[in-house]
Design an enzyme around this catalytic site. Structure first.
Site, PDB file in Angstrom:
ATOM      1  N   LEU A  40       0.842  -1.204   0.000  1.00  0.00           N
ATOM      2  CA  LEU A  40       0.000   0.000   0.000  1.00  0.00           C
ATOM      3  C   LEU A  40       0.873   1.248   0.000  1.00  0.00           C
ATOM      4  CD1 LEU A  40      -2.439  -1.367   2.695  1.00  0.00           C
ATOM      5  CD2 LEU A  40      -3.130  -0.761   0.357  1.00  0.00           C
ATOM      6  N   HIS A  61       7.261  -6.166  -8.303  1.00  0.00           N
ATOM      7  CA  HIS A  61       5.989  -5.534  -8.703  1.00  0.00           C
ATOM      8  C   HIS A  61       5.819  -5.664 -10.219  1.00  0.00           C
ATOM      9  CE1 HIS A  61       2.500  -3.156  -8.718  1.00  0.00           C
ATOM     10  NE2 HIS A  61       2.886  -2.129  -8.004  1.00  0.00           N
ATOM     11  N   TYR A  74       2.615  -0.918 -14.194  1.00  0.00           N
ATOM     12  CA  TYR A  74       3.952  -0.329 -14.088  1.00  0.00           C
ATOM     13  C   TYR A  74       4.926  -1.043 -15.043  1.00  0.00           C
ATOM     14  CZ  TYR A  74       1.578   2.225 -10.505  1.00  0.00           C
ATOM     15  OH  TYR A  74       0.670   3.018  -9.862  1.00  0.00           O
ATOM     16  N   GLY A 120      -5.811  -5.260   1.579  1.00  0.00           N
ATOM     17  CA  GLY A 120      -5.277  -3.919   1.402  1.00  0.00           C
ATOM     18  C   GLY A 120      -5.955  -2.914   2.313  1.00  0.00           C
TER      19      GLY A 120
HETATM   20  C1  FMN Z   1      -3.911   3.552  -0.901  1.00  0.00           C
HETATM   21  C2  FMN Z   1      -3.539   2.398  -1.786  1.00  0.00           C
HETATM   22  C3  FMN Z   1      -2.233   2.204  -2.145  1.00  0.00           C
HETATM   23  C4  FMN Z   1      -1.851   1.114  -2.939  1.00  0.00           C
HETATM   24  N1  FMN Z   1      -0.534   0.904  -3.216  1.00  0.00           N
HETATM   25  C5  FMN Z   1      -0.136  -0.216  -3.862  1.00  0.00           C
HETATM   26  C6  FMN Z   1       1.248  -0.515  -4.022  1.00  0.00           C
HETATM   27  O1  FMN Z   1       2.131   0.204  -3.551  1.00  0.00           O
HETATM   28  N2  FMN Z   1       1.558  -1.652  -4.701  1.00  0.00           N
HETATM   29  C7  FMN Z   1       0.609  -2.485  -5.226  1.00  0.00           C
HETATM   30  O2  FMN Z   1       0.951  -3.499  -5.839  1.00  0.00           O
HETATM   31  N3  FMN Z   1      -0.707  -2.239  -5.053  1.00  0.00           N
HETATM   32  C8  FMN Z   1      -1.095  -1.138  -4.373  1.00  0.00           C
HETATM   33  N4  FMN Z   1      -2.426  -0.917  -4.130  1.00  0.00           N
HETATM   34  C9  FMN Z   1      -3.396  -1.964  -4.465  1.00  0.00           C
HETATM   35  C10 FMN Z   1      -3.643  -2.855  -3.220  1.00  0.00           C
HETATM   36  O3  FMN Z   1      -2.481  -3.599  -2.879  1.00  0.00           O
HETATM   37  C11 FMN Z   1      -4.794  -3.844  -3.483  1.00  0.00           C
HETATM   38  O4  FMN Z   1      -4.507  -4.583  -4.627  1.00  0.00           O
HETATM   39  C12 FMN Z   1      -6.142  -3.140  -3.642  1.00  0.00           C
HETATM   40  O5  FMN Z   1      -6.347  -2.185  -2.606  1.00  0.00           O
HETATM   41  C13 FMN Z   1      -7.304  -4.129  -3.643  1.00  0.00           C
HETATM   42  O6  FMN Z   1      -7.282  -4.899  -2.449  1.00  0.00           O
HETATM   43  P1  FMN Z   1      -8.302  -4.585  -1.210  1.00  0.00           P
HETATM   44  O7  FMN Z   1      -9.677  -4.686  -1.770  1.00  0.00           O
HETATM   45  O8  FMN Z   1      -7.995  -5.631  -0.190  1.00  0.00           O
HETATM   46  O9  FMN Z   1      -8.002  -3.187  -0.732  1.00  0.00           O
HETATM   47  C14 FMN Z   1      -2.834   0.201  -3.386  1.00  0.00           C
HETATM   48  C15 FMN Z   1      -4.170   0.420  -3.049  1.00  0.00           C
HETATM   49  C16 FMN Z   1      -4.534   1.483  -2.245  1.00  0.00           C
HETATM   50  C17 FMN Z   1      -5.972   1.661  -1.854  1.00  0.00           C
END
Ligand code: FMN
Length: 380
Positions: free
Chosen positions: A30, A186, A191, A333
């Site tokens: 995140l 990643h 990306y 997340g």
């Molecule tokens: C605030 C925020 C930051 C995120 N940063 C990343 C990240 O740095 N790397 C990544 O692969 N995904 C990132 N994501 C995606 C999350 O890892 C995840 O895939 C997404 O929130 C869906 O999962 P969830 O429904 O459990 O939140 C981010 C999502 C949010 C909301």
């Protein structure tokens, strides 16, 4: 809600190579944009945030936020890096705090490729991409919260690719020096590695585009170099988002593309494959049901170990996904943003704090380290 901690499959231990993890409630990577500027340096506030989410009552494995492996890998303001000694020292605050609490933490290694603004690049240069086609997305380049268009990228030459492969390897070595338990590459969310993987973006000629084999060459070279740099493939994971079309990244046959990639990653002996299956189960691509199992099968047949599922998964669904064998662990997340003691809350059947999306990116402790744990849980 499964409320019995002894039978909830999410709360059973699992091994990642020789690492013994206490539960299958993993923290998804995140981006929170709270590193110290200038220099993109991890700091004490970040250490406190990760410490709150570590160990008993927290996550079995924290996958720390996406972290650029070079100065050209940055695409958002105040994201911490892993390419300077100062950053390595900053990350030690985080890993020490997590380990002191009995937790485990891996670092997500990142290069944004074309998803960046010249304002974030050294000398105001163009971002780097597979081609000169922009992502059509926006970013933030300071702490004002204002979003600007990402810039038109410069297409990488084939002879520049080995240098970026080496940057990922250096990122893995630096992560090890900083005390991480492993690294996640990643390869998701549009990306750089995702841009090379998918045929809707990678329209290159030469050694790194054209055929599926050539599109996968760069991601696989990165995975091999990171495994070599770490020295234990089971401590290396790889994240994909095969059905996402965010930021204009598409593929004509995600099942074929990503199962071919997954088989190769499995053959390298990777510890886990991690997929963002969807961000919204109510509006999900129906191909999840066929494409994800095909990819996971290829990864495991190839020799890979665990499959980690992510994306709009609530605890009941997560428990069922483990129970049915769909996944070995679940990465949460947004739930982890709002609930530092998420596994403890799952154990007692909730309640769960709601997240505040206004404080996701940038700012201070508000919406970061001030979400309360339940009183009486180990993290309270
Ligand atoms: C605030 C925020 C930051 C995120 N940063 C990343 C990240 O740095 N790397 C990544 O692969 N995904 C990132 N994501 C995606 C999350 O890892 C995840 O895939 C997404 O929130 C869906 O999962 P969830 O429904 O459990 O939140 C981010 C999502 C949010 C909301």
């Amino acid at each position: 809600m499964t409320s019995n901690a002894t039978t909830n499959p999410l709360l059973t231990p699992i091994g990642l190579g020789d690492l013994e993890l206490t539960n299958r409630v993993w923290m998804a990577p995140l981006t929170r944009s709270r590193s110290s500027m200038p220099g993109n340096v991890p700091n004490a506030l970040m250490a406190e945030y990760y410490e709150q989410r570590a160990g008993v009552g927290g996550s079995g494995l924290i996958i720390a936020e996406a972290t650029p492996v070079s100065d050209r890998g940055h695409g958002y303001y105040a994201t911490p890096g892993i390419h300077t000694d100062t950053q390595v020292e900053g990350w030690k605050l985080v890993t020490d705090a997590v380990h002191a609490r009995g937790g485990h933490i891996v670092l997500q290694l990142w290069h944004v490729g074309r998803v960046s603004s010249s304002e974030l690049q050294p000398n105001g240069d163009s971002p780097l991409g597979p081609t000169d086609v922009p992502s059509g997305s926006k970013t933030y380049v300071d702490d004002s919260g204002t979003r600007v268009d990402n810039s038109v990228p410069r297409a990488l030459r084939d002879d520049e690719i080995p240098g970026i492969v080496e940057q990922f390897a250096r990122g893995a070595r630096n992560a090890k020096r900083a005390g991480f338990d492993g690294v996640e590459i990643h390869g998701a969310n549009s990306y750089l590695l995702d841009q090379f993987t998918r045929d809707g973006v990678n329209t290159r000629d030469g050694d790194y585009g054209g055929t599926l084999e050539k599109r996968l060459r760069f991601p696989i070279e990165v995975a091999r170099a990171v495994v070599d740099a770490w020295g234990d493939a089971r401590r290396v994971g790889y994240r994909i988002s095969p059905l996402s079309e965010h930021k204009d990244v598409r593929d004509s046959d995600p099942g074929l593309t990503f199962s071919t990639l997954a088989r190769e990653l499995g053959a390298l002996g990777l510890g886990y494959l991690h997929a963002v299956e969807t961000w919204d189960r109510s509006n999900a691509d129906p191909r999840i049901e066929t494409v994800i199992p095909r990819i996971v099968r290829a990864f495991k047949e190839g020799g890979g170990s665990l499959y980690v599922a992510n994306g709009d998964i609530d605890p009941e669904r997560g428990a069922a996904m483990i129970d049915s064998g769909w996944a070995d662990a679940i990465a949460f997340g947004k739930a982890f943003i709002a609930n530092p003691d998420l596994s403890a809350r799952i154990g007692v059947g909730g309640p769960f704090n709601e997240w505040d999306s206004d404080t996701f990116y940038g700012g201070d402790a508000r919406g970061y380290t001030d979400y309360p744990a339940l009183s009486g849980t180990p993290t309270a």
